[in-house]
Structures are given as C-alpha cells and as structure tokens.
Motif scaffolding. Structure first.
Motif, PDB file in Angstrom:
ATOM      1  N   PRO B 184       1.223  -1.261   0.218  1.00 41.07           N
ATOM      2  CA  PRO B 184       0.064  -0.224  -0.076  1.00 41.07           C
ATOM      3  C   PRO B 184       0.643   1.232   0.140  1.00 41.07           C
ATOM      4  O   PRO B 184       1.824   0.394   0.804  1.00 41.07           O
ATOM      5  CB  PRO B 184      -0.853   0.369   1.038  1.00 41.07           C
ATOM      6  CG  PRO B 184      -0.743  -1.554   2.404  1.00 41.07           C
ATOM      7  CD  PRO B 184       0.455  -2.308   0.921  1.00 41.07           C
ATOM      8  N   LEU B 185       0.413   1.788  -0.695  1.00 46.30           N
ATOM      9  CA  LEU B 185       1.762   3.739  -0.671  1.00 46.30           C
ATOM     10  C   LEU B 185       0.661   4.613   0.806  1.00 46.30           C
ATOM     11  O   LEU B 185       1.411   5.414   0.357  1.00 46.30           O
ATOM     12  CB  LEU B 185       1.020   4.346  -1.811  1.00 46.30           C
ATOM     13  CG  LEU B 185       1.310   3.625  -3.423  1.00 46.30           C
ATOM     14  CD1 LEU B 185       0.788   4.163  -4.090  1.00 46.30           C
ATOM     15  CD2 LEU B 185       2.954   4.360  -4.025  1.00 46.30           C
ATOM     16  N   ASP B 186       0.097   4.505   1.215  1.00 46.22           N
ATOM     17  CA  ASP B 186      -1.322   5.180   1.784  1.00 46.22           C
ATOM     18  C   ASP B 186       0.464   5.706   3.332  1.00 46.22           C
ATOM     19  O   ASP B 186       0.133   7.193   3.872  1.00 46.22           O
ATOM     20  CB  ASP B 186      -1.822   3.858   2.906  1.00 46.22           C
ATOM     21  CG  ASP B 186      -3.105   3.975   2.012  1.00 46.22           C
ATOM     22  OD1 ASP B 186      -3.082   4.458   0.670  1.00 46.22           O
ATOM     23  OD2 ASP B 186      -3.258   3.224   2.272  1.00 46.22           O
ATOM     24  N   GLY B 187       1.068   4.032   3.541  1.00 44.30           N
ATOM     25  CA  GLY B 187       2.138   5.027   4.744  1.00 44.30           C
ATOM     26  C   GLY B 187       3.730   5.155   3.821  1.00 44.30           C
ATOM     27  O   GLY B 187       4.438   6.142   4.950  1.00 44.30           O
ATOM     28  N   GLY B 188       3.403   5.840   2.606  1.00 44.05           N
ATOM     29  CA  GLY B 188       4.970   6.009   2.165  1.00 44.05           C
ATOM     30  C   GLY B 188       5.109   7.636   2.443  1.00 44.05           C
ATOM     31  O   GLY B 188       3.932   8.223   2.441  1.00 44.05           O
ATOM     32  N   GLY B 190       5.399  11.657   1.611  1.00 40.16           N
ATOM     33  CA  GLY B 190       4.712  12.464   0.775  1.00 40.16           C
ATOM     34  C   GLY B 190       5.546  12.662  -0.831  1.00 40.16           C
ATOM     35  O   GLY B 190       4.059  12.319  -1.509  1.00 40.16           O
ATOM     36  N   TRP B 191       7.201  12.472  -1.238  1.00 44.18           N
ATOM     37  CA  TRP B 191       7.023  12.676  -2.229  1.00 44.18           C
ATOM     38  C   TRP B 191       6.536  11.688  -3.193  1.00 44.18           C
ATOM     39  O   TRP B 191       6.939  11.453  -4.232  1.00 44.18           O
ATOM     40  CB  TRP B 191       8.687  12.703  -2.246  1.00 44.18           C
ATOM     41  CG  TRP B 191       9.803  11.849  -1.702  1.00 44.18           C
ATOM     42  CD1 TRP B 191      10.148  11.543  -0.093  1.00 44.18           C
ATOM     43  CD2 TRP B 191       9.661  10.724  -2.459  1.00 44.18           C
ATOM     44  NE1 TRP B 191      10.718  10.355   0.004  1.00 44.18           N
ATOM     45  CE2 TRP B 191      10.220   9.517  -1.096  1.00 44.18           C
ATOM     46  CE3 TRP B 191      10.061   9.715  -4.127  1.00 44.18           C
ATOM     47  CZ2 TRP B 191      11.281   8.504  -1.530  1.00 44.18           C
ATOM     48  CZ3 TRP B 191      10.413   9.225  -4.013  1.00 44.18           C
ATOM     49  CH2 TRP B 191      10.975   7.957  -3.011  1.00 44.18           C
ATOM     50  N   LEU B 192       6.570  10.205  -2.430  1.00 45.10           N
ATOM     51  CA  LEU B 192       6.180   9.076  -2.881  1.00 45.10           C
ATOM     52  C   LEU B 192       5.115   9.128  -3.588  1.00 45.10           C
ATOM     53  O   LEU B 192       4.830   8.744  -4.605  1.00 45.10           O
ATOM     54  CB  LEU B 192       6.484   8.133  -2.352  1.00 45.10           C
ATOM     55  CG  LEU B 192       7.109   6.628  -3.174  1.00 45.10           C
ATOM     56  CD1 LEU B 192       7.935   6.016  -1.967  1.00 45.10           C
ATOM     57  CD2 LEU B 192       5.423   6.286  -2.540  1.00 45.10           C
ATOM     58  N   ARG B 193       3.838   9.714  -2.619  1.00 44.38           N
ATOM     59  CA  ARG B 193       2.847   9.891  -3.036  1.00 44.38           C
ATOM     60  C   ARG B 193       2.511  10.912  -3.967  1.00 44.38           C
ATOM     61  O   ARG B 193       1.471  10.528  -4.683  1.00 44.38           O
ATOM     62  CB  ARG B 193       1.038   9.940  -1.750  1.00 44.38           C
ATOM     63  CG  ARG B 193       1.857   8.275  -0.887  1.00 44.38           C
ATOM     64  CD  ARG B 193       0.701   9.166   0.606  1.00 44.38           C
ATOM     65  NE  ARG B 193       1.961   9.693   0.976  1.00 44.38           N
ATOM     66  CZ  ARG B 193       1.006  10.239   2.468  1.00 44.38           C
ATOM     67  NH1 ARG B 193      -0.135  10.091   2.118  1.00 44.38           N
ATOM     68  NH2 ARG B 193       1.105  11.173   3.300  1.00 44.38           N
ATOM     69  N   THR B 194       3.334  11.441  -3.859  1.00 44.58           N
ATOM     70  CA  THR B 194       3.021  12.628  -5.669  1.00 44.58           C
ATOM     71  C   THR B 194       3.223  12.384  -6.461  1.00 44.58           C
ATOM     72  O   THR B 194       3.103  11.866  -7.023  1.00 44.58           O
ATOM     73  CB  THR B 194       4.322  14.142  -5.188  1.00 44.58           C
ATOM     74  OG1 THR B 194       4.015  14.567  -4.406  1.00 44.58           O
ATOM     75  CG2 THR B 194       3.330  15.375  -5.605  1.00 44.58           C
TER      76      THR B 194
END
Lengths: 323, 247
Positions: B184-188, B190-194
């Motif tokens: 899951p990306l949720d815990g990543g 900020g830059w990764l989620r961007t």
C-alpha cells in the motif's frame, strides 16, 4: 501507372533519392538497376507508402502516396527483401490473414489461397510452420502473399537475392507468367545484371539517387557501349594494314589485333572480312563481344557494378538456398 | 468492406493463431503469476482473506501490465524478418495494427485472471462477477495503451534489441511500485505519494480493487476508466505517429 516528380528522400545528410522523375505505363515490366545504396529500395519504399518522401510527389495507380495511402495500398502488391510470412505462422494461415487484410471474405480468401498454393507448388508445405521451410519455399510463399489480391501493380525489392540459380530461374518464370496472364505492371529492383537484362523491357539505371539512364536493355547497350569486334592477324604489319582498309569504321590496331567498336557487330563482320580479303589481308581470328549492362554502367559512371559489393554480379552467390 | 473493427480482428486473429496452435506457451505464462502469488501472499500481514481481497486484483493488473508491455517483443523479430513491413503495405488501418497486437496479449491475461481467482477461492477470496467483468474492460483499455507504447518502443529500437529490453525493464518496475500493487502507498512519504498521483496505473489498480469487491458506483471506477482511456489514447497517438515516420 506510376508518375513521380522530383521525388526525393534525405536521411539526415544523405540524399538517398535525389529528385527522381519516373513514368511507368500500365503493363510495363521495369527493372531498377544500380549498386547497393544507389537509392533503388528507398524509391520503392516511397512508392509503396512505407516511407514518406522528403519532397517531390508520386502518384501510384492513380493515387497520391502521401495523401491517399489506403487507396494506393489497396491496389499494389509488394514483395520486400525479407520474408513476409511470420516465422511462427503457417503458410496457409498467413495467406488467409493477408487476404483478410485486403478486405476479402473468408471463403474468397480460402479459395484464392488454395489457388496460389497450387500454382506456386506449395501444396506440401503450406500447412507447416514457416520457420521450417527452405529459403526457396519461403520466397514462393512471399510471392503468393504479394499476389493474394491480384494487384494491378506489383513491386518486388531484390526478389532473387539469396536464391540459388535454379530458384532464381523459377522465380523469374513466375513473374513473367504473371505478366503474360494478367497484364500486371511490374517494377522490380535488382543488382543482378543478367536478371535485369533477360526480364525487363525497360531498365532504369540508378546511381547516387538519380536516374542516369532509362531505356530497353538492347538500346542502352547499343547507345552507350556498342559491340566490340576484335580481328586477329598473323603479323603486326597486317593489323596496321587492316586498320587503314577499315579506317572508315573507326578501328584501332594494337599489336596483332584490330579492335572496332560499333553497333550491330555481328552484321558488320562479314562485310569487313570481304574487304580485308580483297585487300590481301587474311584474318586469323574473329571475336565479337556484345556489351553487358555492366559495360553500360561502367561507361555511364566510370565504375563497375561488379566492384561495389560482394554479390553484385550475375554469377551464383555463395550463399545458396535449397528448394 | 473493411472497418477498424474488421482490421483489428484480422490482426488479432493472426497474432493469436500461433498461440492457439501451441497452447503450451500460454500455460507456462499462466503459471508465473501463480508462483508470485504463492510466494508473496503469505508475507502479507493481517487476516489472510482480507489480504487476498486487497492483493488479488493487484496481481491481475501486474500480469496484465507485464503481458501488454511484451507486445513489442514479438514485433522486434517480425521487423527483422520483414513480416511487419508486409503488414504495413496492406491497407490495414494503422491503429488496428496496434490494437490487434495489444488485444492478443490480453487474451492470456483474461485466462490468467480467471485462474488466479479460482485458485484463491478456497482461501477465502470473494469477488463480484459484474464488477470483475467491468474491471477487465478497464484493464483492456489500459493494455491497448501500454501495448501501443511497447510497439512504438520496438519500432524505435529495431536495430538494437537491447534498447527495447532495457527501456521496458527500467520503466516497468517504477510504474508497478508507484501504483501500490505490491504494498500500500498510504504509509509512504509525501514525495512518493506525489509521484504516484501522476501514475495512471495507480488509478487503474484502485478501480480494480473496488470493482472486484463489487463497489461499482464509485469515483474510483470513473478515475480508473479515465486513466485507462487516457493511456489508450496516448499510446495509439504515439504509435500511429511512429509508424508513419519510422523508416
């Protein structure tokens, strides 16, 4: 059938095709002859819509090769240098796909494929995977694919490269028969001199992306080279005397030999022999050499077609392929 | 008369025929995601059936991405032998050449999806048939786009096969990881989620998860469809252009 104006293709700095004006009438069989890299294939690729011209225009089967590609494609057949049939496919399947690509119904495509398989002698191998076929068989399959929609205009790019002499003869026979039976217009490129010579009524010699000569093989040879007559004598004195007797015919003596360049050599020899006998100069030997298209090319460019590449002459190529 | 549909069918059936004639290659391809599933799923934390619920659609999208990105690899060989050139000279519509080839890669994908789902059923995996079917449509759209891009890549690397594989491998994994397929990306950070927000596959994966669960009337379905359609349109545009200008 084909009409080009200043047709040009540049690849970066290379002028592969440099302003070619070409007119081919319906029913003609034309060979584009030239060394490797002369621009033959590039010209063909533009005429078959595979690559867009850098400048100039070309109309093929009545349609523009840039603006009306589908109309052009629908009317032409093209047999390229490589193998048209996919190696993992079966021959018959490829013929069917090819027919479908030209908008034939399944039944029509089946009938036509069966016809071509039969006429090209592919009956035993049509249902085998293409990769297991010999070079000659694959080439025949390529031809069958190019003919599936009975095109009015057929392009062949180096059709017999890599084939052994027997297969080349077969292929040439097929092409000539096609023309005799269906009046198909045929444009082929070749660097085999004898192929251009024996098949085409019209040879267009291409060099450095330009047309440098365009005529029937016989006229090209007569106009640019002519026949060579070599008369041998027993003494140098006799040869020199003969040169004087035949001075009107423009011969030049060298040693015991007199060489005359002329049109229609074989017709002139009897008269010459008679003149020389009357002058008391018996001829020891006679040789008449008819020019090849290579001589034409040599005269036009100062280079021989045979020098350029490894496979540019008419002799069998080392890489033979069995049927 | 031909149309884009009949042309696509011609290309598609030509491509599929060798596979159907030797189904063994397809069977091998189908085992691959199962191995992945078998070795990776046990590592997922928490309740097993909940983990499968999250993980299975992602694995299906992953195998779909892998298959579609291979579209160009068959083409590379056909460019070398000359059969691609022969297809280009026919009046087949250019987009049909792209779509037909990409769709051929999707057929094994559908079989794969069915197999994965079947294998997971005994372990508590549940799915919604209608949603899953719609999910396949979204994936087909996405695959056409990826397939067309893979085709373009093959055209660009026609005399240097290594280029195709280098680019394909280099691009594939970041896209996969930035879509939240494996974790899951949720815990990543900020830059990764961007970065992930710019990844169309991410919206496809989100849509698939919701659709397979039966949450059809969701915003994720719309964004997934839009992302898939966008990738398809972009891929076809680039692909047709490449075909016109390729020498």
């Amino acid at each position: 059938m084909i009409e080009t104006q200043r047709l040009t293709k540049h690849f970066k700095d290379v002028r592969a095709v440099d302003g070619i004006d070409l007119t081919v009438a319906r029913g003609e069989l034309v060979a584009l002859l030239g060394p490797n890299g002369a621009g033959k294939s590039t010209t063909l690729r533009m005429l078959t819509t595979l690559i867009p011209p850098t400048s100039g225009t070309a109309s093929v089967a009545g349609f523009d090769v840039v603006r009306q590609q589908r109309e052009v494609r629908q009317r032409i057949g093209y047999i390229g240098q490589g193998n048209g049939a996919g190696h993992s496919q079966r021959g018959r399947d490829e013929l069917l796909s090819q027919g479908r690509a030209y908008g034939m119904g399944l039944r029509q495509a089946r009938t036509r494929a069966a016809e071509l398989i039969d006429s090209l002698g592919l009956g035993d191998v049509a249902d085998r995977t293409v990769s297991t076929l010999s070079g000659g068989q694959r080439r025949r399959l390529d031809i069958a694919m190019g003919l599936i929609h009975a095109p009015e205009l057929l392009f062949l790019d180096e059709p017999s490269t890599g084939l052994d002499p027997q297969n080349r003869a077969n292929l040439q026979e097929h092409i000539l028969r096609l023309r005799a039976e269906h009046d198909t217009t045929i444009v082929l490129t070749t660097h085999y001199l004898d192929e251009a010579d024996s098949m085409a009524e019209r040879v267009i010699v291409v060099d450095h992306g330009r047309v440098i000569a365009d005529d029937s093989p016989a006229r090209l040879k007569a106009e640019h080279v002519g026949d060579t007559i070599r008369l041998g004598f027993d003494t140098e004195h006799a040869a020199a005397g003969a040169a004087t007797v035949l001075s009107g015919r423009g011969g030049s003596a060298y040693g015991k030999e007199l060489t005359i360049r002329t049109e229609s050599g074989p017709r002139q020899v009897p008269g010459m022999l008679e003149d020389l006998r009357s002058a008391g100069l018996p001829v020891a030997s006679v040789e008449v050499t008819r020019p090849t298209l290579d001589d034409v090319f040599l005269t036009l460019t100062g280079r021989s077609l045979r020098e350029g590449g490894s496979k540019t002459d008419g002799t069998p190529v080392p890489e033979l392929v069995e049927v | 008369m031909t149309s884009l549909v009949t042309d696509t069918r011609t290309v598609f059936s030509r491509e599929l025929r060798p596979t159907l004639r030797s189904p063994f290659t397809m069977i091998i391809a189908m085992v691959q995601p199962l191995v992945f599933l078998g070795l990776f799923a046990p590592l997922l934390p928490g309740d097993r059936s909940a983990a499968l619920q999250w993980f299975v659609p992602g694995i299906i999208v992953m195998s779909c991405l892998f298959s579609a990105s291979m579209t160009g690899s068959n083409l590379l060989f056909e460019i070398q032998t000359g059969s691609h050139e022969r297809m280009l000279v026919t009046p087949l519509r250019r987009p049909a050449l792209l779509i037909g080839r990409a769709l051929k890669e999707i057929v094994p994908m559908v079989a794969q999806a069915a197999l994965i789902v079947l294998v997971c059923l005994p372990f508590g995996y549940r799915f919604h048939l209608g949603g899953a079917l719609l999910g396949l449509v979204v994936m087909a759209g996405f695959s056409i786009g990826v397939g067309a891009l893979s085709y373009t890549l093959a055209l660009a690397s026609k005399n240097q096969e290594w280029l195709f594989w280098t680019v394909q491998q280099t691009v594939l994994f970041p896209i996969l990881l930035l879509a939240g397929v494996l974790l899951p990306l949720d815990g990543g950070p900020g830059w990764l989620r961007t970065l992930a927000a710019w990844n169309p596959l991410r919206y496809v994966v989100d849509a698939e998860r919701a659709l397979f669960d039966g949450d059809i009337w969701q915003a994720t379905t719309v964004t997934g469809l839009v992302a898939a359609a966008g990738v398809a349109a972009f891929g076809l545009f680039v692909g047709v252009r490449a075909m016109r200008t390729s020498t």
